[in-house]
Design a protein around this motif. Structure first.
Motif, PDB file in Angstrom:
ATOM      1  N   GLU A  37       0.868  -1.179   0.000  1.00 50.99           N
ATOM      2  CA  GLU A  37       0.000   0.000   0.000  1.00 50.99           C
ATOM      3  C   GLU A  37       0.910   1.236   0.000  1.00 50.99           C
ATOM      4  OE1 GLU A  37      -2.882   2.625   2.912  1.00 50.99           O
ATOM      5  OE2 GLU A  37      -2.044   0.749   3.655  1.00 50.99           O
ATOM      6  N   PRO A  38       1.167   1.826  -1.167  1.00 48.86           N
ATOM      7  CA  PRO A  38       2.031   3.011  -1.202  1.00 48.86           C
ATOM      8  C   PRO A  38       1.437   4.143  -0.356  1.00 48.86           C
ATOM      9  CG  PRO A  38       1.703   2.130  -3.410  1.00 48.86           C
ATOM     10  CD  PRO A  38       0.726   1.422  -2.515  1.00 48.86           C
ATOM     11  N   ILE A  39       2.311   4.905   0.281  1.00 53.04           N
ATOM     12  CA  ILE A  39       1.875   6.024   1.116  1.00 53.04           C
ATOM     13  C   ILE A  39       2.664   7.267   0.737  1.00 53.04           C
ATOM     14  CG2 ILE A  39       1.116   4.617   3.080  1.00 53.04           C
ATOM     15  CD1 ILE A  39       3.836   5.275   4.408  1.00 53.04           C
ATOM     16  N   PRO A  40       2.130   8.459   1.050  1.00 54.01           N
ATOM     17  CA  PRO A  40       2.860   9.681   0.728  1.00 54.01           C
ATOM     18  C   PRO A  40       4.027   9.933   1.678  1.00 54.01           C
ATOM     19  CG  PRO A  40       0.800  10.221   1.842  1.00 54.01           C
ATOM     20  CD  PRO A  40       0.781   8.741   1.594  1.00 54.01           C
ATOM     21  N   VAL A  41       5.133  10.409   1.107  1.00 51.99           N
ATOM     22  CA  VAL A  41       6.268  10.886   1.889  1.00 51.99           C
ATOM     23  C   VAL A  41       6.421  12.368   1.582  1.00 51.99           C
ATOM     24  CG1 VAL A  41       8.766  10.804   2.212  1.00 51.99           C
ATOM     25  CG2 VAL A  41       7.474   8.688   1.946  1.00 51.99           C
ATOM     26  N   PHE A  42       6.234  13.193   2.591  1.00 54.76           N
ATOM     27  CA  PHE A  42       6.383  14.626   2.426  1.00 54.76           C
ATOM     28  C   PHE A  42       7.790  14.997   2.886  1.00 54.76           C
ATOM     29  CE2 PHE A  42       1.849  13.815   3.173  1.00 54.76           C
ATOM     30  CZ  PHE A  42       1.346  14.276   1.961  1.00 54.76           C
ATOM     31  N   ALA A  43       8.710  14.979   1.932  1.00 55.58           N
ATOM     32  CA  ALA A  43      10.118  15.213   2.234  1.00 55.58           C
ATOM     33  C   ALA A  43      10.534  16.581   1.716  1.00 55.58           C
ATOM     34  CB  ALA A  43      10.990  14.131   1.609  1.00 55.58           C
ATOM     35  N   GLU A  44      11.068  17.406   2.621  1.00 49.86           N
ATOM     36  CA  GLU A  44      11.679  18.676   2.243  1.00 49.86           C
ATOM     37  C   GLU A  44      13.178  18.420   2.247  1.00 49.86           C
ATOM     38  OE1 GLU A  44      14.152  21.312   2.894  1.00 49.86           O
ATOM     39  OE2 GLU A  44      13.077  21.825   4.740  1.00 49.86           O
ATOM     40  N   MET A  45      13.805  18.522   1.052  1.00 49.45           N
ATOM     41  CA  MET A  45      15.164  18.020   0.879  1.00 49.45           C
ATOM     42  C   MET A  45      16.191  19.107   0.580  1.00 49.45           C
ATOM     43  SD  MET A  45      14.161  14.490  -1.129  1.00 49.45           S
ATOM     44  CE  MET A  45      13.244  15.309  -2.424  1.00 49.45           C
ATOM     45  N   GLY A  46      15.819  20.358   0.815  1.00 49.97           N
ATOM     46  CA  GLY A  46      16.793  21.426   0.652  1.00 49.97           C
ATOM     47  C   GLY A  46      16.983  21.863  -0.783  1.00 49.97           C
ATOM     48  N   SER A  47      17.786  22.906  -0.967  1.00 50.09           N
ATOM     49  CA  SER A  47      18.067  23.420  -2.307  1.00 50.09           C
ATOM     50  C   SER A  47      19.239  24.390  -2.211  1.00 50.09           C
ATOM     51  CB  SER A  47      16.832  24.110  -2.894  1.00 50.09           C
ATOM     52  OG  SER A  47      16.506  25.283  -2.167  1.00 50.09           O
ATOM     53  N   ILE A  48      19.650  24.948  -3.355  1.00 47.77           N
ATOM     54  CA  ILE A  48      20.759  25.907  -3.346  1.00 47.77           C
ATOM     55  C   ILE A  48      20.250  27.342  -3.387  1.00 47.77           C
ATOM     56  CG2 ILE A  48      22.503  24.346  -4.256  1.00 47.77           C
ATOM     57  CD1 ILE A  48      21.954  25.475  -7.031  1.00 47.77           C
ATOM     58  N   ASN A  49      18.951  27.544  -3.489  1.00 49.37           N
ATOM     59  CA  ASN A  49      18.319  28.860  -3.300  1.00 49.37           C
ATOM     60  C   ASN A  49      19.012  29.982  -4.065  1.00 49.37           C
ATOM     61  OD1 ASN A  49      16.426  27.834  -1.151  1.00 49.37           O
ATOM     62  ND2 ASN A  49      18.389  27.368  -0.207  1.00 49.37           N
ATOM     63  N   PRO A  50      18.961  29.950  -5.388  1.00 50.71           N
ATOM     64  CA  PRO A  50      19.658  30.962  -6.193  1.00 50.71           C
ATOM     65  C   PRO A  50      19.173  32.384  -5.909  1.00 50.71           C
ATOM     66  CG  PRO A  50      18.936  29.107  -7.539  1.00 50.71           C
ATOM     67  CD  PRO A  50      18.292  28.953  -6.214  1.00 50.71           C
ATOM     68  N   VAL A  51      20.101  33.316  -5.972  1.00 53.54           N
ATOM     69  CA  VAL A  51      19.808  34.743  -5.850  1.00 53.54           C
ATOM     70  C   VAL A  51      20.300  35.419  -7.123  1.00 53.54           C
ATOM     71  CG1 VAL A  51      20.150  36.849  -4.508  1.00 53.54           C
ATOM     72  CG2 VAL A  51      20.113  34.621  -3.348  1.00 53.54           C
ATOM     73  N   ILE A  52      19.400  36.152  -7.815  1.00 52.41           N
ATOM     74  CA  ILE A  52      19.769  36.826  -9.051  1.00 52.41           C
ATOM     75  C   ILE A  52      19.867  38.319  -8.770  1.00 52.41           C
ATOM     76  CG2 ILE A  52      19.063  37.379 -11.404  1.00 52.41           C
ATOM     77  CD1 ILE A  52      17.645  34.251 -10.186  1.00 52.41           C
ATOM     78  N   PHE A  53      21.049  38.883  -8.988  1.00 46.39           N
ATOM     79  CA  PHE A  53      21.291  40.302  -8.763  1.00 46.39           C
ATOM     80  C   PHE A  53      21.124  41.031 -10.100  1.00 46.39           C
ATOM     81  CE2 PHE A  53      23.488  38.063  -5.432  1.00 46.39           C
ATOM     82  CZ  PHE A  53      23.230  38.822  -4.294  1.00 46.39           C
ATOM     83  N   LEU A  54      20.093  41.853 -10.194  1.00 42.74           N
ATOM     84  CA  LEU A  54      19.819  42.569 -11.433  1.00 42.74           C
ATOM     85  C   LEU A  54      20.671  43.843 -11.502  1.00 42.74           C
ATOM     86  CD1 LEU A  54      15.970  41.942 -11.592  1.00 42.74           C
ATOM     87  CD2 LEU A  54      17.819  40.656 -12.681  1.00 42.74           C
ATOM     88  N   PRO A  55      20.987  44.336 -12.725  1.00 41.91           N
ATOM     89  CA  PRO A  55      22.099  45.293 -12.899  1.00 41.91           C
ATOM     90  C   PRO A  55      21.944  46.639 -12.212  1.00 41.91           C
ATOM     91  CG  PRO A  55      20.959  44.861 -14.981  1.00 41.91           C
ATOM     92  CD  PRO A  55      20.481  43.843 -14.015  1.00 41.91           C
ATOM     93  N   LYS A  56      20.771  47.252 -12.254  1.00 44.48           N
ATOM     94  CA  LYS A  56      20.651  48.581 -11.650  1.00 44.48           C
ATOM     95  C   LYS A  56      20.748  48.516 -10.127  1.00 44.48           C
ATOM     96  CE  LYS A  56      18.207  50.921 -15.387  1.00 44.48           C
ATOM     97  NZ  LYS A  56      17.038  51.740 -15.803  1.00 44.48           N
TER      98      LYS A  56
END
Length: 526
Positions: A256-275
């Motif tokens: 019986e498959p069940i849900p796994v709610f896994a928060e597994m992180g990330s590298i969280n990019p930040v984009i610096f716009l020119p002005k």
């Protein structure tokens, strides 16, 4: 301290395996001793959880709210013992632990308020039309109902707020699901204190025996048993991609498959716009040096990728950032394993083609410590190397320089799923880069403007999750009031007698819950 496993209201130490927690700041094994759980104890905990579910799922929202509030009170009553214990087991400072305690209590009270307000169940009523042609329409009513026993894997980087009584446990209990916690071996004494507090709160508020249990063990055996146990109906996890995916694969391969709610992180990019970068490069560098190294970089929202258009502004930003990072002292990490992985993964990243270390720190790194670092790479080399999108958990970030807007488009298009993506820009920047912002939205759970990703507000609007591999299911959040919906499923009642309906669906609406009745939003009775 008793060092035993908690199985409902009972304590048990049948096992022969001894466990000890560790003080990462002093590199010393603590004197406390804990007993690893046996198969029999695990079975008993799951049996009790299933038995408790039949009663607990039918408690009133107010009864569950009182339970959650009592947990918060019992945690506060632990006083300085809890704070000092968590500090010793995590190497985190007192202010951070006190703040986490407040957040933990706040989450519990947030869900208590949510239960009393009641609309989270999404009650919907379509009344009967017996004279409808060509066929009569039956009365159909629907709402969210609890899934069943939930297994919670506690996190290493938040010994309170993402741990024993953290958001996963609080939201599962709020939904009406018993919880079995797999204690983190870094926080065995902290877990025991909080587990006992939950148990006291359960007894004081008349909750069923088995509504909460806590087990500890070395290795992967206990976690495997809990995920594969037929009485487990959902799993919550915060941690690494490897750990989350291992649990996910076990869960979907069950009979019986069940849900796994896994928060597994990330590298969280930040984009610096020119002005924005042109006007505030030094201030931005100092702000992000603080964000990268906050909590020794041990946040799932740590900014691991800083992206901008090449030129003198990005060069000056990088120089200031490197200088700021170089002035930050190395600090002890959460445990020995995390420190070893950080240093190994940082070195691996720095040996990738085109990656250049731009910060330096000659101070000796303490045992279990991390020396902050920042590197730089061209977008061309970044695009050619998928390894540079792997999370380095700790105080480390890479500056990616794009030669033009087209190359920035390619970098955004190639990003994996993220918990957060941030844009630092002026109003003119946002207008000029609207296409890139819309492209980034497809890759993230939370889109941030002119802020830092570190810091996750606990509220109704928060989305802490994102497209894979940030999480296993991007439709749900692990932080905020909507986290409760992970542990509930819709049930429809057709032509049901009033006596057989949950209160939220009865004609007289005794709790004054807001409902959708024949397409109209109302909290009035029928």
């Amino acid at each position: 301290m008793h060092g035993k496993n908690r199985i409902g209201f009972s304590l048990s130490n049948q096992g022969a395996t001894g466990l000890s927690s560790f003080n990462p700041a002093t590199a010393e094994i603590r004197s406390d001793q804990f007993t690893g759980a046996t198969q029999e104890e695990t079975e008993s905990a799951m049996q009790k959880a299933e038995s408790a579910f039949d009663t607990y799922r039918n408690t009133t929202p107010d009864q569950r709210a009182q339970f959650l509030e009592a947990i918060a009170d019992e945690i506060l009553n632990l006083g300085d013992e809890l704070v000092q214990t968590a500090m010793q087991e995590s190497a985190l400072p007192e202010g951070r632990i006190v703040g986490e305690r407040g957040r933990t209590m706040g989450q519990l009270k947030l869900f208590a308020s949510l239960l009393r307000e009641g609309s989270w169940v999404e009650a919907t009523i379509d009344t009967a039309q017996p004279n409808r042609e060509p066929l009569p329409k039956p009365d159909i009513r629907k709402m969210l109902r609890p899934l069943g026993p939930v297994v919670v894997f506690t996190a290493s980087n938040f010994p309170l707020a993402f741990s024993t009584a953290g958001g996963d446990t609080a939201s599962a209990l709020a939904a009406g699901c018993p919880v079995v916690v797999k204690a983190h071996n870094s926080h065995l004494h902290t877990n025991e204190l909080v587990s006992d507090a939950i148990s006291r709160a359960a007894e004081k508020t008349g909750m069923p025996d088995g509504v909460y249990s806590s087990l500890a063990a070395d290795g992967f055996g206990l976690g495997t048993t809990l995920v594969k146990h037929p009485k487990t109906k959902a799993v919550a996890f915060t941690g690494s991609l490897g750990g989350g995916m291992a649990l996910y694969k076990m869960a979907i391969e069950r009979d019986e498959p069940i849900p796994v709610f896994a928060e597994m992180g990330s590298i969280n990019p930040v984009i610096f716009l020119p002005k924005k970068l042109n006007a505030e490069k030094e201030a931005l560098a100092k702000t992000y040096a603080g964000s990268i190294t906050l909590g020794v970089g041990q946040f799932c929202t740590n900014p691991g990728l800083l992206i901008g258009l090449e030129g003198s502004d990005l060069d000056q930003f990088s120089t200031t950032l490197a200088s700021e990072i170089s002035g930050i002292q190395p600090s002890a990490m959460l445990n020995e394993g995390i420190a070893k992985n950080f240093n190994k993964n940082k070195e691996s990243s720095l040996t990738q083609n085109g990656v250049k270390l731009i910060s330096s720190n000659s101070v000796e790194t303490p045992r279990n410590g991390a020396s902050p670092a920042v590197a730089r790479v061209s977008a061309k080399d970044f695009l050619a190397n998928p390894n540079l999108q792997e999370e380095v958990f700790g105080p480390y970030s890479i500056v990616v320089s794009c030669k033009d807007q087209a190359e920035l488009d390619q970098v955004i298009a190639q990003l994996h799923g993220q918990l957060t993506i941030t844009f630092m820009g002026s109003d003119d920047d946002f207008k000029s880069f609207e296409t890139q912002i819309h492209s980034a939205e497809k890759k993230t759970g939370r889109l941030i403007y002119n802020g830092v990703p570190t810091g996750v507000e606990v509220c109704g609007s928060m989305q802490h999750g994102g497209p894979f591999p940030a999480a296993t299911d991007s439709r749900f959040t692990s932080v905020g009031s909507d986290a409760i919906k992970r542990f509930a499923r819709p049930v429809a009642y057709q032509s049901a007698p009033q006596t057989m309906l949950p209160d939220e669906l009865k004609d007289n609406n005794p709790n004054n819950v807001w409902r959708e009745v024949d397409g109209q939003r109302t909290n009035q009775g029928l």
